[in-house]
Every structure is written in C-alpha cells, then in structure tokens.
Design an enzyme around this catalytic site. Structure first.
Site, PDB file in Angstrom:
ATOM      1  N   GLY A  41       0.873  -0.991  -0.078  1.00 36.79           N
ATOM      2  CA  GLY A  41      -0.021   0.156  -0.070  1.00 36.79           C
ATOM      3  C   GLY A  41       0.949   1.253   0.011  1.00 36.79           C
ATOM      4  N   ARG A 331     -20.012  12.794  13.133  1.00 37.64           N
ATOM      5  CA  ARG A 331     -20.462  12.272  11.869  1.00 37.64           C
ATOM      6  C   ARG A 331     -21.611  11.090  12.180  1.00 37.64           C
ATOM      7  NH1 ARG A 331     -14.765  11.245   8.714  1.00 37.64           N
ATOM      8  NH2 ARG A 331     -14.834  13.524   8.168  1.00 37.64           N
ATOM      9  N   GLU A 425      -5.676   3.102   8.062  1.00 36.74           N
ATOM     10  CA  GLU A 425      -7.124   2.615   8.159  1.00 36.74           C
ATOM     11  C   GLU A 425      -7.028   1.050   8.113  1.00 36.74           C
ATOM     12  OE1 GLU A 425      -9.552   4.201   5.057  1.00 36.74           O
ATOM     13  OE2 GLU A 425     -11.401   2.885   6.094  1.00 36.74           O
TER      14      GLU A 425
END
Lengths: 636, 222, 254
Positions: A41, A331, A425
C-alpha cells in the site's frame, strides 16, 4: 485462543511513548541494511513508512495495485488534518485532542494509543510543511486553521479542498527520494493475495502481477500492511472503486486477529443515489457543514421544490436536537439524525436525502466569500447533479466512508502474527467506535512517519528474525493455493456477473449492517450472506484468463473476500449488545433515541480469530480507562 | 562549454534556440520593412537607399552572413523539432479535437514555415541575386525598376501576397511563443504581449503586402 | 431523476495486449443521462460479461476526479468534451440521443498501451523520482510556522500542486509533451521557501529525465491547458523554462 497483549508501556499517560522510545531496542546502522521490509500500500501510511524506513537504511519493497504510488485513496481526503498546535490560541492542547478523539470514538479506543497520536500530531504538520505541502496560510504567512465536526477548537490544517492529495504527494515525494537513492524499490500493478507465515512468523507475501497474471513471491523480515479500509463491502461507498479488503482479509485468514469489524463510519455529507447503475457515492467535504444548514420539511411526503418551502415549515433538525454543536455534530450522530427524518418520510422531495442549504450563509457573508471557501465543491456538485448550489440547496445523504475496525494491533502496531505490522485505516487502533473528521490523515501519517520507524526497529533489534527464502515450501504452498483459488473462480462459469453479487451483498449490508442494526436483522443478514456466498461459488461467471490483465478476475477475488468479511461484520455487530459510536443497535437506545453504551460489559476490543470460513473465535482485549471518565457523549 | 551545448540539446534548449533565432529574424523584418517602405518615396529615393547601403558593403556582408546562420539554425532546428515531436506519438488519434483546443497558428508552424522558406528562395533569386550579382539594371543602379518588373507580374505578386499571409500565421504564434519559451509569462502582462504580437504581425504583413499591391494595381497610373 | 434514456453508438478501441494490433469495436448502449461515462462502461461491461465476452479494460479509481487514474480520449478530447473535469466526472447528460462517441486510449510513445484503454503512465513517476522532492528526513523538520509563507505564494504553489498526474496534457499535446506536468511539479516546489535549496538541481534532473523518456518538446499550442482537468496554467511551463535557463546559466550541471 490468541493472547492479546496490547504492550502498553508503563508510566503516566504523558510519559508512555517517551519511555517506550527510550526502552526500545535499536538496530545499528550497519545492520539496518541487512534487513528487508515489505510494505503493501502506498497511501499516507504506506508511503510515509516507506520513506522513513528507507531513510533509516532498511531495504524496503513497496507494493501497490495502482499504476502509480500516487493514486492511493488517501488522495481523495478533502477537508484537512488535525494537530494540537494551538496556533489559534483557542484552548487546544495535546490533552484536548486526545480527549476529543477518545470521546468522539465513544470510549472504545485505547487511551495510550490515542494520547500518542495527539502527541505526534504537531510533528506531522512540521514534517509535511518541510516536504513542501502547500497548506493554506493567513496573510501574515502563518498556517491557517478551520474547525471540523465534533470539536469546539480550530485545529484542522488544510490545503484548499485537497488536503489528502497534498499530504499524499508529500509522502510520495519523500518515498521517491528513497527510490532514487535505491533504498526503496517500488512494485506497481501488484495485488497482495496472501501472507506467508512460517513457524508462526510473517515472512513474506504472495502477489499477483496484474499485467501478466504471474503469481510472484517476495520474502522479508517484516511485512507492513497499509492497505486501507473495507467500506467497499457495501458496494456503494465513498471509497475508490479498487479499495478492497483482500490484503488484510488474507492476512486475517493466516492468523491476524480482526478487531471491531462492525465499527464502520457512515459519512453524513455525500451525494445521494441517482440510480441503479451508480458505481460510487461521492463525498462532499464535511467542511461544508461550517456554513451550510441541514434541514428537511416538517411534513411527510413533501415533494415541493425546496425554494418553495417557507422558513417556518423547515426543520433544521441538527440545530434543534443538538443546539451546542448543531450542524457540526459528529458524523455518526449527524448521519443517524438524517436517516431518522428520512425514515419518517420527510426526505428531500420524497428521496433518500436531506438539504444542505447555503442561502443564509450567502446572505450573511456574500456570495464571494462562499465562493472562495467552497467554490470547487459547489462546481463539483453542479457537474455531478446538474443543480447549482448557489440557487438550490444541495441534497446530501450519508454513505459508508471509513472503517474504524481492522486488523488488531498492539501498541507497536504489530498484529497477532509476529513480524506483521498494520498501519493506517487497515488497523483498528485509534478511532474506537467512531472517527472524528480530519483524524484519518493524522493517524495514517503518525503511523508511517513516527511510529513504525521506531517499533519496527524494536522488533528487528529484539527478535532478530531470519530471512526465509522464497523457495521455502510455505511460499510454494501459498502460491499453489492462490493458483488453485484463481482457477476455481475461472472454472465456475456460472450465470451471474461478479458485480451482481457485489451489489446484492452491498444492499444487504447497507440495509441490515448499516447505520442502524437490530438483532433480528443481523441474524437474517448472517444467513443471507452465507447463502449468497454459496451461490457465488456456484454461479459466478469470471470471464477471461489467469495469465493476462483481467479486471473481472481481480474483482472476483475481492468480492469473494467481502462475502466472508460481511458475515464477520454482522456477527460482530450482533454480539455487541450496546450502541456506541457508529454502531447503533435499535434495541439499545435512550428514550430520546440516543446511543446507549454498556461500559460494564462491552468496554473491550473484540478481536476475532479466524478458524474456518464462517467460523470465528472471539478474543477480548479489555479497555482500561485511567485518565478519562466514561461519560455519555453529549453534543447537545 | 559542454554545459552550453548540453543545454541547447535539451527539449527546452531547442525551443530557446528557436526563440532566439526567431526574435533575431523578427527584428530583421522591422529593418527590412523600413527600407522597403522607401519604395513609396519614389524611384530616386529607393535607389539612393540601396546605393547608400552599398557604401557599407563589408558590414552588410557580415550582417548577411549572421542572418544566414540564424536562418539555417532556425530552419534546421525547426525541422528537427518537428521530426522528433512526430516520433513522440507513433500512433495517431482516430478523432482529434486539436482544432478545438489549439489555434490554427500554433499547430501549423512547420507548414507556414515551409511556405515561407519556399518564398524565401524565390525572393532571394528575384531581389538579392539581381541586386548583387550583376543584373544589368543593378549595374546602372536602377534597383527600383527591378522591383517594378517583378511585381507587375500578377502570378508573382499573388504568390508573394499569399506567402505573406503565411508569414502572418508564423509571426502571430512565434511572437508570443518566444516570450513563453523564455519564461516571460505572467498572468498580468501576458495578455499585453499577445496583443503586441498581433499588432506586430499586422504591421509586418500589411506593410510588406502594400508593396506588391501598389505595384500591381496602382503603379504607373493604373 | 431522469427517466429518459439516451441511445448511443460507442466506437471503442480494443487491443488485447501491448504487442498486438488494436481496432475500434462498435457497441450500442442505452443509458440514463444521470449516469456517468464510466458507469455507462460498467454497464456495458456487465452486459459483455453476461454474454461471456471479455469486458473492456479501462482504469479508474476514486471516481471523483482527484486520483488521476482514469483517462480516456472521448471524441478527441482527453477526459471528454467538458473542460476542467476528469473522465469519471463526465456525465451522460452532456451527450445527445443518437450520438456516436469515439473512445480511445491516451496515445504517446511514452505511454504504451497495456490493454484496450489502459496505458502505462509510469514515465511520469520516473520524472518525479528524478527530483520531484525536497530532501528532508523524517524528524528533522522545524516548526511549521518557522518560515512564514505569504498567502498568495502558498496559494499559487497550491494551484500548481493540484495536478493529479493523469497525463491528459501529454495526451492532448500534438507533440506528446509532458511540459505542463513537469512545469506544475517544478513550480510547486520552486515557489515555496522549502524548495529553494534544491531548486536548480531539481529542474535539471527532471527535464533530463523527461527528455530521456520520449516525450516531445513544447510547441506552445496550449492544448494541455485547455484539456487539463484541473485547469493547470501554462504559466507553469513558462516558469519551468525560466528555472531551467537560470539553472543552466548559474548552477552546477546535473
């Protein structure tokens, strides 16, 4: 049963990281070049780790399935990055950022990790500025800040509406420098398809060369996964089309525990669905909530044009329910509130959408100021929807955006497989049950620039792992299994396309494992996912061959993993008999519909151990709070 | 000097060479036009101008040699760039929106340049060779009549006028392009440079064109 | 929501591999005007797959115009006929019922076709690796506010830095020149105080690499600016020229 040792250092919260850094084993400069490190990644976490580890002298191999390292989805983050600099003199501090993040995560994250994140946040800004990130400045030349959801201070640094892009380009450029110097070797268009574990230790990876179809083997002393989140299990999400869970999922199946899979964040300000063929949901930066007001009609089934609805018939539901934070509520709360009013039948013009209105802001500040602040976002909205937000309120609706869950890691970011580290993440570490805006970029860069370079060195220095060559039988075995897996997919030759399975799974996840969940729905979901998985392996049609660029095959492998991961998400959601953060169980709510946490029984990290497909064992890492009081989150 | 030739051999260096030689040629055109406009002062005046230039012949020869060198570099380098640039796209587009995203002047430089080159050959033969290499009229210092004879041929004049239109194309792009190549572009003053380029182009084209038009249609009481 | 459908004829470049010959293949589609161009291709691919035919290989990722992965030449325009958007942001409402649409890959010697509409743009990364960075090790940075940067300078650097590296400038240029890309990258760092120490080494190294990779030279036709999805200005090319000239005149050779 895995032993979950979080390895949180002793000492007071403030001293933990400092002490730990001192106590860690170091690798001598001459020995560093003897170690091989694999990073999968090239987003913020991966690229910054590659650059920093390369600078230290390790030999780094970096893998990405993109054509270029700069394409990773970190690039799409719009709003900004938090840091406790207190440049605004508005009462910010490391402790406040720590507290906001722990509270924002609804007390389901480790204190020590979150404190370290807040501590490092300032260094990240300095590093990025030095790398040439053109953050917004004030007239005096100093860095500018804006505020974000879930906080009452201005601590968000930004570069227009393209902060993620600029931070990623910074990390990418630092990595490029190491590529030029020969310390980092970049492998593009390679998808990691397996983790190779020998004697219980991560020794390398198997990748598929996406151009030739070759299955390639690479070995190293340390493997770092920085492969992002799994929101695409919902099919429609704000993630990029190619974002996927395959790397972490295959590592999970090789022994890495998966933590809190049900903690998935639904972002409140996305463009609503337009039709069946839709391929993704586009995020509109949360910064819009600074000046936009969110409302729906007070009446059910009101299909009037929004400009025809008079002020007194509008329900500014966030301002009404949460007067202190109003449109800037966190959120999860904002998303759920939007879902509530839509479920009541009060959605914008009968659709699954609410209005985000700039009429008052334009009146108050003038069109020019609004144009300066949000011009590009407004244009983007107009391009996609054909409506002009200066004239007509935007329509927005929540969409899956970020996954707080991920592979379990200890304080050193090492998974339950020694030698396998997980960053960004892809790990579960810092956001608990809900992530605050502008914190993902902070965490990705903290992991890559400032944590892994220390903790990876500590692992190498203390464990002194040996290199297993790629001709070891385990590598051969893994390669063979992947080839068999591929051939199996190609040989089914069923009737349904890969996408049709993905869409069906996505709808199922959104309906039953989405914004609000019930025991009944989750049980149904588990059964339906199992059935769907069986149907997939019976009736999917994967076109093309294994020895070629084959996007159909790429997608099929990813969907096969989602069909297993989806089940685990539902199982996790079902087992967690409480509502916390983004995880909302309808059975557990207060009288006025707020999340009802159960700290007595569920203040732990649920780390799931893979046994076989459809079978997991639950391991619990208790969360101990020594510095903060577990309170009910209130944004009223 | 290695660095110098390295620089000129880079893609940007080649462009700079085009710009420098282009600017030299544009300056030359101004002087050329001023001299030519003396035709409108009558036979006596023009012949005198040419005769006067004759008195500084060695200097003129040096200037001509420099000019020749500038032309050769401009042309050689231009053709080389064109060839190399073509190689950078071996397979062409089936549909190309080039007419929508560029203007005609910029994408036809090799063609306008080629026409100017052909024109130049004829132009030198008609005038430079006649003036310098013993044309009977030149020997009697009656240069004016050489011009009259040449332009009263309609085919020749029309070829001349057409070629000047292409010179206009070339200058329209070349002027502002030279500034861009040198890096003299800025959102404040660049629009002014583009306007200046247009004015320069119009002055040059109309100025040079006025001569064949005058001799073809108006000279000798026609 | 629009119920009306557009009936379109697509002529799409199909090429099985880097060394095989390619040709245009015609497809008929019926698509909602609210759909994006790439969603139309998704639909078409699903249809092809269900007929057991190989789907059209094309690249995309973020689908919100920032990652720079997508890039098709649509009716002769890189990223299609609408200015300042990437292919993924192009919506079908910009086409008319009955239109014929030609879809081609980016064409340049430096961007060889891998399959169908996918090209290899790694040449742009090679240029970046040659010098598109500031050499500062992790941990050695001074405070972010230690060096003030005027607001307009930061903002101009940001404009240059907003390049998404899609390669549309190369695709649009009649010379397949990468000058707008390199210009934007050089400008971004040359404008900032942090970029000064390596200012001249950087520009020389990047231009040298660009020339090696088979991109053409700049003819100042400005097609790149017209087709750039982020509207990167050709002022960046002028600055690149300036930086290059200056570096060659006053700085050490790279």
């Amino acid at each position: 049963m895995i032993k979950l040792d979080s390895k949180i250092p002793a000492g007071s919260l403030k001293d933990k990281w400092e002490n730990h850094k001192f106590n860690m084993k170091l690798v001598s400069p001459a020995n560093k070049r003897k170690y091989e490190i694999i990073i999968v990644g090239t987003g913020l976490a991966g690229a910054s780790a590659a650059a920093s580890l390369g600078e230290l002298g390790y030999n780094v191999k970096v893998f990405t399935y993109h054509d270029s390292a700069r394409r990773a989805h970190s690039i799409a983050a719009q709003g900004g990055i938090n840091a406790a600099k207190n440049y605004q003199n508005d009462g910010d501090s490391v402790y406040r950022l720590f507290y906001d993040t722990i509270k924002g995560g609804d007390f389901r994250a480790r204190e020590a990790n979150v404190y370290r994140l807040a501590e490092i946040s300032g260094n990240i800004i300095d590093q990025c500025v030095a790398l040439g990130v053109p953050f917004a400045r004030e007239y005096g030349g100093m860095l500018d800040n804006r505020s974000f959801g879930g906080t009452l201070v201005s601590r968000t640094f930004y570069a227009k509406g393209q902060t993620g892009q600029q931070l990623l380009l910074g990390a990418y450029s630092a990595m490029n420098r190491q590529i030029k110097l020969g310390k980092v070797k970049l492998y593009t268009r390679r998808e990691m398809v397996d983790l190779v574990v020998v004697d219980g230790i991560a020794r390398g990876i198997i990748v598929r060369n996406l151009v030739t179809g070759d299955i390639e083997k690479y070995s190293a002393h340390v493997v770092i996964l920085a492969t992002g989140g799994y929101s695409n299990v919902f099919f429609l999400s704000t993630n990029a089309i190619n974002s996927n869970a395959t790397a972490i999922w295959r590592a999970h199946k090789r022994g890495a525990a998966f933590a809190n899979p049900c903690f998935t964040q639904i972002h409140p300000t996305c463009l609503p669905l337009h039709g069946e063929g839709q391929s993704k949901l586009t995020l509109m930066s949360e910064s819009l909530r600074n000046d936009g007001r969110i409302w729906v009609s007070k009446f059910k089934g009101d299909i009037r044009h929004p400009n025809e609805i008079p002020e007194e018939e509008r329900d500014y539901f966030l301002e009404r329910k949460y007067p202190t934070y109003g449109n800037l509520s966190p959120r999860d709360i904002s998303s759920r509130a939007a879902k509530e009013v839509v479920d009541e039948g009060r959605g914008a013009q009968g659709q699954e959408a609410v209005y985000l209105d700039f009429r008052d802001a334009i009146k108050r500040l003038g069109r020019k100021v609004i144009e300066e602040r949000y011009g590009n976002l407004f244009e983007m909205y107009k391009t996609i929807t054909g409506d002009d937000p200066y004239e007509v309120p935007m329509k927005i609706y929540p969409a899956p955006h970020y996954t707080m869950g991920g592979l379990w890691v200890d304080y050193n970011l090492m998974s339950t497989v020694p030698g396998l580290f997980v960053a960004g993440e892809a790990n579960f570490s810092d956001h608990g049950a809900n992530r605050l805006g502008a914190s993902a970029l902070m965490q990705g860069l903290a992991d890559g620039y400032f944590i892994l370079p220390y903790t990876v060195g500590n692992y190498l220095g203390s464990e002194k792992p040996t290199l297993v060559e790629t001709d070891h039988p385990e590598f051969e075995k893994s390669k063979k299994e992947i080839q068999d897996f591929t051939n199996k997919l190609l040989s089914i030759k069923g009737k349904r396309t890969v996408d049709s399975f993905h869409k069906q799974l996505g709808r199922l996840m959104w309906d039953k494992v989405g914004m609000s969940r019930s025991a009944q729905g989750l049980k149904e979901a588990i059964n339906q996912i199992r059935e769907l998985r069986e149907e997939f392996w019976r009736d999917v049609n994967v076109v093309g061959s294994a020895n070629d660029l084959n996007q159909c095959l790429e997608r099929a492998g990813r969907v096969a993993d989602y069909l297993e991961l989806g089940e685990l998400m539902a199982i996790d959601a079902l087992h967690r008999n409480e509502s916390c953060g983004a995880h909302f169980r309808v059975e557990y709510q207060t009288e006025d519909g707020e999340a009802l946490r159960n700290d007595e029984e569920y203040a732990y990290v649920a780390a799931w151990e893979f046994k076989e497909v459809g079978k997991w064992e639950l391991n619990k890492e208790p969360l101990i709070f020594e510095n903060v009081q577990l309170t009910t989150r209130s944004y009223k | 000097m290695g660095w110098f030739f390295n620089a000129l051999n880079s893609s940007i260096g080649k462009k700079i060479l085009m710009a420098i030689t282009g600017i030299c040629l544009m300056l030359f055109l101004i002087i050329h036009l001023v001299n030519n406009l003396s035709l409108f002062g009558g036979e006596q005046m023009f012949n005198n101008v040419v005769k006067n230039l004759d008195t500084i012949k060695p200097f003129i020869r040096v200037i001509e040699l420099i000019l020749l060198l500038v032309f050769v570099i401009h042309i050689f380098n231009g053709v080389r760039l064109w060839y190399e640039n073509k190689k950078a796209r071996p397979i062409k587009y089936k549909i190309n929106a080039i007419s929508k995203n560029t203007n005609i002047f910029s994408r036809t430089m090799i063609w306008s340049g080629s026409i100017i080159f052909i024109f130049l050959v004829f132009h030198l033969r008609t005038f430079w060779i006649s003036f310098n290499l013993g044309h009977p009229l030149a020997l009697s210092h009656n240069y004016y009549q050489i011009v009259v004879l040449a332009f009263q041929d309609p085919v020749y004049s029309i070829f001349y006028i057409v070629a000047l239109i292409f010179l206009g194309f070339h200058l329209k792009h070349g002027f502002q392009s030279a500034f861009q190549t040198f890096g003299w572009n800025n959102k404040k003053y660049f629009p002014f440079i583009q306007k200046l380029g247009l004015i320069y182009t119009l002055v040059m084209v109309i100025g040079f064109m006025s001569i064949p038009i005058y001799f073809l249609f108006f000279y000798g009481g026609k | 929501m629009n119920q009306r459908k557009l009936n379109l004829t697509l002529k799409i470049w199909r090429q099985p591999g880097p060394n095989s010959a390619g040709s245009f293949v015609e497809y008929k589609v019926s698509v909602s005007p609210d759909s994006s161009f790439l969603e139309m291709l998704d639909d078409l691919n699903n249809e092809l797959e269900s007929k057991n035919l190989e789907p059209i290989a094309f690249e995309s990722d973020c689908r919100e115009g920032i990652c720079g992965t997508c890039g098709l030449v649509i009716n002769g325009h890189p990223h299609g006929p609408i200015p300042k958007i990437a292919t993924c942001q192009l919506h079908m409402r910009n086409f008319k019922d009955g239109d014929t649409i030609w879809v081609e890959p980016f064409r340049a010697k430096a961007f060889p076709v891998i399959k169908d509409l996918i090209v290899d743009r790694s040449a742009l990364d090679r240029i970046m690796e040659a010098g598109g960075f500031i050499s500062v090790n992790t941990g050695s940075a001074p405070d972010g506010n230690a060096i003030p940067i005027p607001k307009d300078v930061a903002s101009e650097a940001m404009d240059s830095a907003s390049c998404i590296g899609c390669g549309a400038c190369v695709a649009a240029c009649k010379n397949s020149s990468a000058m707008l890309f390199v210009g934007a990258k050089v400008s971004h760092l040359a404008l900032l105080p942090q970029g000064q120490p390596e200012r001249y080494i950087r520009v020389q190294a990047m231009v040298k690499k660009m020339d090696e990779l088979g991109f053409g030279a700049c003819s100042n036709t400005y097609a790149c600016e017209a087709e750039c999805p982020k509207g990167i200005s050709i002022i960046n090319i002028a600055r690149l020229n300036r930086e290059y000239i200056k570096s060659k005149l006053i700085a050490d050779e790279v």
